[in-house]
Enzyme design. Structure first.
Site, PDB file in Angstrom:
ATOM      1  N   HIS A 266       0.812  -1.211   0.000  1.00 13.67           N
ATOM      2  CA  HIS A 266       0.000   0.000   0.000  1.00 13.67           C
ATOM      3  C   HIS A 266       0.851   1.267   0.000  1.00 13.67           C
ATOM      4  O   HIS A 266       0.503   2.257  -0.646  1.00 13.67           O
ATOM      5  CB  HIS A 266      -0.903  -0.041   1.235  1.00 13.67           C
ATOM      6  N   PHE A 267       1.950   1.256   0.735  1.00 14.56           N
ATOM      7  CA  PHE A 267       2.843   2.414   0.818  1.00 14.56           C
ATOM      8  C   PHE A 267       4.142   2.119   0.077  1.00 14.56           C
ATOM      9  O   PHE A 267       5.218   2.002   0.662  1.00 14.56           O
ATOM     10  CB  PHE A 267       3.102   2.776   2.285  1.00 14.56           C
TER      11      PHE A 267
END
Length: 289
Positions: A266-267
């Site tokens: 996600h990051f």
């Protein structure tokens, strides 16, 4: 020498808005919009990596990071309201043409900005910033939509679970090929801000408002088709919040979209900063020519 990054606060609609800024104001502007549960802190390394060529602005949304955190009784925590503050910041700074980098919550804010005035947007970079129902990964989103449809003790409990240190850490390391590349400072920093008294109610309000973003998707897709805005997707393929189908879906309405799936989550900036930076620099060189 790395470009200097300035940390500033201005008043927008009576609220303090914190933002990071670097690069010459005469250069093309790139606006970085962060997601949940983080802040402009997620861009701390990307900003100086781009500021030699671009004027980079990265605000903290209201209720996040160093920006004001009014109570839900004093501020309507909706994505429309967050967009209004972001638009007010850009107006205050005199920025009327800019490229967007959107991630997670930053995406629906960015899409609203684009719908308000399409001619202001020069290009879009989406890093796990969703615009298609294909991007939603189950079971993560089942709880969000159940809570939004019927708020109550049973549906609220899983959403409060999403505000815990365990889930904050999971968002950073899940799907990353080499989790040792991700600094624990990230989730410690984010969790400290989530744990501020009253912030839980803010996040719950935004969870309940999330379906308004999905309702907007048909208009967003029409904007893509009409504008054919240059778009780069640099996407953590291991993300179990917004999956890789959300990245490839952009080509439905933007056949020339440039899509890169990375061995991250996600990051993705935490593990693939250099790769993403290079993709951005190459993309913007062509898109803004």
């Amino acid at each position: 020498m790395a470009p200097a990054v300035h940390h500033r606060t201005v008043i927008v609609n009576g609220l303090e808005v914190f933002y990071r800024e670097a690069g010459a104001s005469s250069s093309p502007t790139l606006v970085l919009l962060h997601g949940f549960p983080t802040s402009s802190h997620m861009f701390r390394h990307l900003i100086p990596a781009l500021a030699d060529r671009y004027h980079v602005i990265a605000p903290d949304h209201i209720g996040f990071g160093q920006s004001a955190m009014p109570s839900p009784e004093d501020f309507p925590y909706t994505f429309e309201a967050l967009t209004e503050i972001t638009a007010g910041l850009l107006q205050h700074l005199g920025i009327d043409r800019y490229a967007l980098y959107v991630q997670d919550y930053g995406a629906p804010i960015g899409w609203r900005l684009a719908l308000q005035d399409p001619d202001r947007i020069t290009a879009i970079i989406t890093q796990n910033g969703n615009a298609y129902e294909e991007g939603f990964v189950k079971p993560f989103w089942d709880g969000v939509f159940a809570y939004a449809a019927a708020p109550g003790p049973e549906t609220e409990a899983p959403m409060r679970g999403a505000l815990t240190a365990e889930i904050t850490r999971w968002q950073y390391v899940n799907g990353v090929a080499d989790p040792s590349l991700v600094s624990p400072d990230n989730w410690v920093h984010d969790q400290a801000l989530l744990d501020r008294p009253g912030n839980d109610e803010i996040q719950l309000r935004l969870f309940r408002d999330y379906p308004t973003n999905v309702d907007l998707y048909p208009q967003v897709h029409q904007y893509f088709r009409d504008s054919q805005v240059p778009l780069l997707a640099v996407w953590g393929a291991g993300d179990e919040i917004f999956g890789p189908d959300g990245a490839t879906a952009f080509s439905q309405d933007l056949p020339n979209a440039e899509i890169h799936l990375l061995e991250s989550g996600h990051f993705a900036l935490e593990s693939h900063l250099d790769t993403i930076t290079e993709h951005i620099r190459t993309f913007l060189t062509g898109a803004l020519a």
